[in-house]
Design a protein around this motif. Structure first.
Motif, PDB file in Angstrom:
ATOM      1  N   TYR A 199       0.257  34.742  19.187  1.00 34.54           N
ATOM      2  CA  TYR A 199       0.171  34.100  20.387  1.00 34.54           C
ATOM      3  C   TYR A 199      -0.720  34.549  21.649  1.00 34.54           C
ATOM      4  O   TYR A 199      -1.542  33.817  22.456  1.00 34.54           O
ATOM      5  CB  TYR A 199       1.608  33.572  20.974  1.00 34.54           C
ATOM      6  CG  TYR A 199       2.435  32.692  19.960  1.00 34.54           C
ATOM      7  CD1 TYR A 199       1.785  31.210  19.809  1.00 34.54           C
ATOM      8  CD2 TYR A 199       3.274  33.145  19.007  1.00 34.54           C
ATOM      9  CE1 TYR A 199       2.578  30.389  19.073  1.00 34.54           C
ATOM     10  CE2 TYR A 199       4.007  32.163  18.254  1.00 34.54           C
ATOM     11  CZ  TYR A 199       3.723  30.970  18.273  1.00 34.54           C
ATOM     12  OH  TYR A 199       4.094  29.867  17.202  1.00 34.54           O
ATOM     13  N   GLU A 200      -0.316  35.632  21.764  1.00 41.96           N
ATOM     14  CA  GLU A 200      -1.092  36.569  22.707  1.00 41.96           C
ATOM     15  C   GLU A 200      -2.916  36.446  22.544  1.00 41.96           C
ATOM     16  O   GLU A 200      -3.489  36.211  23.392  1.00 41.96           O
ATOM     17  CB  GLU A 200      -0.982  37.906  22.998  1.00 41.96           C
ATOM     18  CG  GLU A 200       0.422  38.190  23.477  1.00 41.96           C
ATOM     19  CD  GLU A 200       0.878  39.613  23.527  1.00 41.96           C
ATOM     20  OE1 GLU A 200       0.284  40.541  22.947  1.00 41.96           O
ATOM     21  OE2 GLU A 200       1.916  39.956  23.964  1.00 41.96           O
ATOM     22  N   GLU A 201      -3.138  36.529  21.075  1.00 45.37           N
ATOM     23  CA  GLU A 201      -4.466  36.264  20.725  1.00 45.37           C
ATOM     24  C   GLU A 201      -5.056  35.074  20.965  1.00 45.37           C
ATOM     25  O   GLU A 201      -6.136  34.856  21.599  1.00 45.37           O
ATOM     26  CB  GLU A 201      -4.646  36.904  19.205  1.00 45.37           C
ATOM     27  CG  GLU A 201      -6.084  36.835  18.767  1.00 45.37           C
ATOM     28  CD  GLU A 201      -6.931  38.042  19.379  1.00 45.37           C
ATOM     29  OE1 GLU A 201      -8.249  37.722  18.878  1.00 45.37           O
ATOM     30  OE2 GLU A 201      -6.455  38.806  20.008  1.00 45.37           O
ATOM     31  N   ILE A 202      -4.299  34.029  20.510  1.00 42.52           N
ATOM     32  CA  ILE A 202      -4.817  32.558  20.596  1.00 42.52           C
ATOM     33  C   ILE A 202      -4.969  32.211  22.188  1.00 42.52           C
ATOM     34  O   ILE A 202      -5.859  31.741  22.560  1.00 42.52           O
ATOM     35  CB  ILE A 202      -4.041  31.627  19.900  1.00 42.52           C
ATOM     36  CG1 ILE A 202      -2.711  31.534  20.174  1.00 42.52           C
ATOM     37  CG2 ILE A 202      -4.187  31.897  18.384  1.00 42.52           C
ATOM     38  CD1 ILE A 202      -1.855  30.378  19.285  1.00 42.52           C
ATOM     39  N   GLY A 203      -3.935  32.843  23.124  1.00 45.10           N
ATOM     40  CA  GLY A 203      -3.954  32.453  24.339  1.00 45.10           C
ATOM     41  C   GLY A 203      -5.288  33.274  25.001  1.00 45.10           C
ATOM     42  O   GLY A 203      -6.145  32.597  25.751  1.00 45.10           O
ATOM     43  N   ARG A 204      -5.573  34.462  24.600  1.00 45.27           N
ATOM     44  CA  ARG A 204      -6.747  35.149  25.039  1.00 45.27           C
ATOM     45  C   ARG A 204      -8.050  34.398  24.792  1.00 45.27           C
ATOM     46  O   ARG A 204      -8.791  34.162  25.401  1.00 45.27           O
ATOM     47  CB  ARG A 204      -6.942  36.771  24.615  1.00 45.27           C
ATOM     48  CG  ARG A 204      -7.986  37.449  25.221  1.00 45.27           C
ATOM     49  CD  ARG A 204      -8.152  38.876  24.555  1.00 45.27           C
ATOM     50  NE  ARG A 204      -8.342  38.832  23.088  1.00 45.27           N
ATOM     51  CZ  ARG A 204      -9.374  38.345  22.294  1.00 45.27           C
ATOM     52  NH1 ARG A 204     -10.496  38.066  23.189  1.00 45.27           N
ATOM     53  NH2 ARG A 204      -9.678  38.127  21.171  1.00 45.27           N
ATOM     54  N   LYS A 205      -8.026  33.904  23.423  1.00 49.88           N
ATOM     55  CA  LYS A 205      -9.404  33.163  22.856  1.00 49.88           C
ATOM     56  C   LYS A 205      -9.507  31.975  23.521  1.00 49.88           C
ATOM     57  O   LYS A 205     -10.554  31.738  24.001  1.00 49.88           O
ATOM     58  CB  LYS A 205      -9.293  32.917  21.357  1.00 49.88           C
ATOM     59  CG  LYS A 205      -9.379  34.160  20.610  1.00 49.88           C
ATOM     60  CD  LYS A 205      -9.125  33.935  18.998  1.00 49.88           C
ATOM     61  CE  LYS A 205      -9.461  34.967  18.196  1.00 49.88           C
ATOM     62  NZ  LYS A 205      -9.347  34.639  16.846  1.00 49.88           N
ATOM     63  N   GLY A 206      -8.409  31.264  23.833  1.00 51.69           N
ATOM     64  CA  GLY A 206      -8.307  30.045  24.708  1.00 51.69           C
ATOM     65  C   GLY A 206      -8.980  30.254  26.011  1.00 51.69           C
ATOM     66  O   GLY A 206      -9.668  29.408  26.635  1.00 51.69           O
ATOM     67  N   GLY A 207      -8.599  31.189  26.667  1.00 50.23           N
ATOM     68  CA  GLY A 207      -8.761  31.677  28.248  1.00 50.23           C
ATOM     69  C   GLY A 207     -10.485  31.921  28.110  1.00 50.23           C
ATOM     70  O   GLY A 207     -11.171  31.493  29.130  1.00 50.23           O
ATOM     71  N   GLU A 208     -10.830  32.584  27.247  1.00 49.89           N
ATOM     72  CA  GLU A 208     -12.209  33.116  27.427  1.00 49.89           C
ATOM     73  C   GLU A 208     -13.316  31.795  26.825  1.00 49.89           C
ATOM     74  O   GLU A 208     -14.324  31.638  27.302  1.00 49.89           O
ATOM     75  CB  GLU A 208     -12.646  33.884  26.144  1.00 49.89           C
ATOM     76  CG  GLU A 208     -12.061  35.375  26.123  1.00 49.89           C
ATOM     77  CD  GLU A 208     -12.159  36.467  25.147  1.00 49.89           C
ATOM     78  OE1 GLU A 208     -12.754  36.190  24.151  1.00 49.89           O
ATOM     79  OE2 GLU A 208     -11.813  37.625  25.558  1.00 49.89           O
ATOM     80  N   ALA A 209     -12.688  30.759  25.962  1.00 50.44           N
ATOM     81  CA  ALA A 209     -13.425  29.897  25.680  1.00 50.44           C
ATOM     82  C   ALA A 209     -13.400  28.704  27.163  1.00 50.44           C
ATOM     83  O   ALA A 209     -14.591  28.186  27.121  1.00 50.44           O
ATOM     84  CB  ALA A 209     -12.789  28.836  24.482  1.00 50.44           C
ATOM     85  N   ASN A 210     -12.426  28.809  27.622  1.00 51.15           N
ATOM     86  CA  ASN A 210     -12.439  28.011  29.015  1.00 51.15           C
ATOM     87  C   ASN A 210     -13.484  28.732  30.050  1.00 51.15           C
ATOM     88  O   ASN A 210     -14.210  27.887  30.719  1.00 51.15           O
ATOM     89  CB  ASN A 210     -10.928  27.648  29.613  1.00 51.15           C
ATOM     90  CG  ASN A 210     -10.310  26.699  28.905  1.00 51.15           C
ATOM     91  OD1 ASN A 210     -10.676  25.707  28.687  1.00 51.15           O
ATOM     92  ND2 ASN A 210      -8.915  26.834  29.141  1.00 51.15           N
ATOM     93  N   SER A 211     -13.420  29.728  30.029  1.00 49.04           N
ATOM     94  CA  SER A 211     -14.256  30.398  30.894  1.00 49.04           C
ATOM     95  C   SER A 211     -15.589  30.379  30.609  1.00 49.04           C
ATOM     96  O   SER A 211     -16.635  30.215  31.478  1.00 49.04           O
ATOM     97  CB  SER A 211     -14.091  32.057  30.706  1.00 49.04           C
ATOM     98  OG  SER A 211     -14.748  32.797  31.821  1.00 49.04           O
ATOM     99  N   ASP A 212     -15.917  30.114  29.191  1.00 45.36           N
ATOM    100  CA  ASP A 212     -17.416  30.074  28.894  1.00 45.36           C
ATOM    101  C   ASP A 212     -17.862  28.701  29.227  1.00 45.36           C
ATOM    102  O   ASP A 212     -18.996  28.501  29.456  1.00 45.36           O
ATOM    103  CB  ASP A 212     -17.621  30.263  27.282  1.00 45.36           C
ATOM    104  CG  ASP A 212     -17.369  31.750  27.053  1.00 45.36           C
ATOM    105  OD1 ASP A 212     -17.364  32.472  28.023  1.00 45.36           O
ATOM    106  OD2 ASP A 212     -16.870  32.152  25.639  1.00 45.36           O
ATOM    107  N   ASN A 213     -16.677  27.621  29.150  1.00 48.05           N
ATOM    108  CA  ASN A 213     -17.156  26.218  29.156  1.00 48.05           C
ATOM    109  C   ASN A 213     -17.101  25.762  30.855  1.00 48.05           C
ATOM    110  O   ASN A 213     -17.554  24.595  30.827  1.00 48.05           O
ATOM    111  CB  ASN A 213     -16.171  25.442  28.344  1.00 48.05           C
ATOM    112  CG  ASN A 213     -16.589  25.878  26.833  1.00 48.05           C
ATOM    113  OD1 ASN A 213     -17.765  25.764  26.511  1.00 48.05           O
ATOM    114  ND2 ASN A 213     -15.622  25.733  26.106  1.00 48.05           N
ATOM    115  N   HIS A 214     -16.517  26.477  31.821  1.00 49.35           N
ATOM    116  CA  HIS A 214     -16.425  25.895  33.134  1.00 49.35           C
ATOM    117  C   HIS A 214     -16.680  27.104  34.108  1.00 49.35           C
ATOM    118  O   HIS A 214     -16.894  28.193  33.698  1.00 49.35           O
ATOM    119  CB  HIS A 214     -14.985  25.702  33.413  1.00 49.35           C
ATOM    120  CG  HIS A 214     -14.357  24.650  32.466  1.00 49.35           C
ATOM    121  ND1 HIS A 214     -14.609  23.284  32.438  1.00 49.35           N
ATOM    122  CD2 HIS A 214     -13.411  24.891  31.423  1.00 49.35           C
ATOM    123  CE1 HIS A 214     -13.975  22.642  31.511  1.00 49.35           C
ATOM    124  NE2 HIS A 214     -13.244  23.591  30.768  1.00 49.35           N
TER     125      HIS A 214
END
Length: 76
Positions: A39-54
């Motif tokens: 869950y930590e890993e998917i949360g980190r990946k999701g945060g990075e994806a959001n950061s890349d898109n916004h």
């Protein structure tokens, strides 16, 4: 009669599993098969994806909206 209602909870009128029930079961299975690190890993990946898109303005706007919401709920 109450036991029958419990058995049918999460089922639609056709007796099939509802989306809610399927989601709950899937979430429980995922939780049983993966630990905290998953869950930590998917949360980190999701945060990075959001950061890349916004951009910075997006985060300023959602921060403002969140602050307004919290401010309104504290003034009851």
């Amino acid at each position: 009669m109450a036991n029958n209602n419990q058995n049918n909870r999460g089922r639609n009128n056709n007796g099939n599993m509802s989306f809610e029930e399927a989601g709950r079961k899937g979430g429980e299975a995922t939780s049983n098969n993966h630990g905290q690190e998953f869950y930590e890993e998917i949360g980190r990946k999701g945060g990075e994806a959001n950061s890349d898109n916004h951009d910075k303005d997006f985060y300023k706007e959602i921060g403002k909206k969140g602050g307004e919401s919290r401010g309104n709920s504290n003034n009851n």
